[in-house]
Motif scaffolding. Structure first.
Motif, PDB file in Angstrom:
ATOM      1  N   GLU A   1      -8.151   2.318  -4.490  1.00 33.30           N
ATOM      2  CA  GLU A   1      -9.189   1.296  -4.650  1.00 33.30           C
ATOM      3  C   GLU A   1      -9.224   0.740  -6.066  1.00 33.30           C
ATOM      4  O   GLU A   1      -9.563  -0.417  -6.287  1.00 33.30           O
ATOM      5  N   LYS A   2      -8.829   1.576  -7.070  1.00 31.02           N
ATOM      6  CA  LYS A   2      -8.742   1.076  -8.443  1.00 31.02           C
ATOM      7  C   LYS A   2      -7.698  -0.036  -8.550  1.00 31.02           C
ATOM      8  O   LYS A   2      -7.767  -0.887  -9.430  1.00 31.02           O
ATOM      9  N   GLN A   3      -6.724  -0.003  -7.659  1.00 31.22           N
ATOM     10  CA  GLN A   3      -5.683  -1.027  -7.625  1.00 31.22           C
ATOM     11  C   GLN A   3      -6.023  -2.135  -6.624  1.00 31.22           C
ATOM     12  O   GLN A   3      -5.157  -2.913  -6.237  1.00 31.22           O
ATOM     13  N   GLU A   4      -7.309  -2.130  -6.203  1.00 31.15           N
ATOM     14  CA  GLU A   4      -7.815  -3.141  -5.262  1.00 31.15           C
ATOM     15  C   GLU A   4      -7.071  -3.078  -3.930  1.00 31.15           C
ATOM     16  O   GLU A   4      -6.735  -4.102  -3.311  1.00 31.15           O
TER      17      GLU A   4
ATOM     18  N   LYS B   1       0.834  -1.205   0.000  1.00 29.57           N
ATOM     19  CA  LYS B   1       0.000   0.000   0.000  1.00 29.57           C
ATOM     20  C   LYS B   1       0.866   1.251   0.000  1.00 29.57           C
ATOM     21  O   LYS B   1       0.611   2.212  -0.737  1.00 29.57           O
ATOM     22  N   LEU B   2       1.912   1.250   0.815  1.00 28.64           N
ATOM     23  CA  LEU B   2       2.814   2.402   0.859  1.00 28.64           C
ATOM     24  C   LEU B   2       3.502   2.610  -0.490  1.00 28.64           C
ATOM     25  O   LEU B   2       3.653   3.740  -0.958  1.00 28.64           O
ATOM     26  N   LEU B   3       3.910   1.507  -1.112  1.00 27.34           N
ATOM     27  CA  LEU B   3       4.575   1.609  -2.411  1.00 27.34           C
ATOM     28  C   LEU B   3       3.611   2.149  -3.466  1.00 27.34           C
ATOM     29  O   LEU B   3       3.988   3.008  -4.278  1.00 27.34           O
TER      30      LEU B   3
ATOM     31  N   VAL C   1      -7.582  13.771  -0.453  1.00 30.20           N
ATOM     32  CA  VAL C   1      -7.703  12.492   0.238  1.00 30.20           C
ATOM     33  C   VAL C   1      -8.726  11.583  -0.446  1.00 30.20           C
ATOM     34  O   VAL C   1      -8.435  10.403  -0.691  1.00 30.20           O
ATOM     35  N   PRO C   2      -9.947  12.075  -0.780  1.00 31.26           N
ATOM     36  CA  PRO C   2     -10.892  11.203  -1.487  1.00 31.26           C
ATOM     37  C   PRO C   2     -10.340  10.690  -2.815  1.00 31.26           C
ATOM     38  O   PRO C   2     -10.571   9.534  -3.189  1.00 31.26           O
ATOM     39  N   GLN C   3      -9.596  11.546  -3.554  1.00 32.32           N
ATOM     40  CA  GLN C   3      -9.011  11.109  -4.832  1.00 32.32           C
ATOM     41  C   GLN C   3      -7.953  10.034  -4.601  1.00 32.32           C
ATOM     42  O   GLN C   3      -7.868   9.057  -5.354  1.00 32.32           O
TER      43      GLN C   3
END
Length: 334
Positions: free
Chosen positions: A38-41, A10-12, A30-32
């Protein structure tokens, strides 16, 4: 353990978003950021996102926040800033020793050091270039091999070629291998040159070769020769006296120049030369080290009669012969 590995991923992913999608003119709220992850699951909560951003900051990444309308987080400082990348792109494009294909590959890698928005500015710079490039695709690897030979104190062999009128390669000396002790790689006149020496012991002679005209380069198991020649070798001084990197007899030449040419003379030969004002107040004399070659005569003649060669006599004779040849070709001026 899986949770820890997921956090690292997630950090990467978050860092890559900052690197590719943000810069001081382009920010992500933050929302973006949550939507992009989330697009990257990668499911993300607002609270954990703040913690992740702080973790990246503690790791040394300069992530800033701009508040207000249109605000958000962005990567403020990069390893290379946009003006620096533009300079590097220009240098790659101006380099004749790189083929067009290799230039494009390097520029794409440079674009990866900027945000996608900044990369478009680099692409616009690429489009304005129409410079002539070398046709030798292997030069990128030749340069690396030569650096290796220098670091290992080894000699090299290679074939050297020119082009004929049909644009075909023609090997010099019927393909005979050149055996050279490599010492310096110099970038001069938009080309890469190897400066080294041939021969052994006291018979060593300094030579230079255009790297893009080499082929079949091989590092041989023999120590380089000519160490004494290169202990105090100055590549810049060598390039100054070797006009256009053409070979020829070297001489200390005295020139008498119009006073207005002080700038061009200092640009060409450096600030170490001494300009000797003449009694008429309109000229100065200067002694320079130069290789007596066609590019040198071209430089002298390019100023018309405002530069006169005074010494040595063989230099005056060579220039007089050139002038006679030119007169015979074009006839006396009316």
């Amino acid at each position: 353990m899986p949770r820890k590995e997921g956090q690292k991923g997630k950090l990467l992913a978050l860092l890559r978003l900052f690197e590719r999608r943000t810069d001081p003119e382009h920010r992500l709220s933050v929302p973006q950021l949550i939507r992009e992850l989330e697009k990257q699951e990668i499911p993300t909560e607002r609270k954990s996102l703040y913690s992740d951003i702080e973790t990246l900051r503690e790791a040394g990444y300069d992530i800033e926040q701009q508040r207000g309308r249109g605000g958000g987080y962005y990567l403020a400082e990069r390893q290379f800033q946009l003006p620096e990348l533009k300079l590097l792109v220009d240098a790659v494009q101006a380099s004749r020793f790189l083929t067009r294909r290799k230039s494009e590959q390097l520029i794409r890698k440079l674009e990866g050091l900027a945000s996608e928005h900044q990369a478009r500015q680099l692409q616009r710079q690429v489009a304005v270039s129409g410079r002539v490039k070398t046709m030798n695709e292997s030069i990128y690897y030749l340069v690396d091999e030569l650096h290796t030979a220098i670091a290992q104190n080894r000699m090299v062999t290679f074939q050297y070629y020119d082009w004929d009128m049909e644009k075909n390669r023609v090997l010099r000396h019927d393909g005979q291998l050149y055996r050279v002790s490599p010492w310096v790689l110099a970038w001069e006149n938009e080309n890469y040159y190897l400066i080294g020496c041939t021969g052994t012991g006291e018979e060593c002679v300094v030579r230079h070769y255009r790297v893009d005209k080499m082929t079949r380069l091989t590092i041989v198991k023999a120590d380089r020769q000519g160490r004494k020649l290169f202990e105090e070798f100055d590549p810049a001084a060598y390039a100054r006296r070797t006009f256009g990197m053409f070979g020829g007899p070297q001489a200390k030449v005295r020139l008498r120049c119009a006073a207005r040419l002080a700038g061009p003379v200092l640009d060409r030969f450096g600030m170490d030369v001494t300009l000797l004002p003449q009694p008429d107040g309109e000229h100065f004399d200067v002694w320079v080290d130069a290789v007596l070659s066609p590019p040198f005569w071209g430089w002298v003649c390019g100023f018309g009669g405002d530069i006169q060669v005074l010494d040595p006599p063989e230099a005056r004779t060579a220039l007089a012969r050139l002038a006679a040849t030119m007169t015979a070709q074009y006839g006396e001026a009316e």
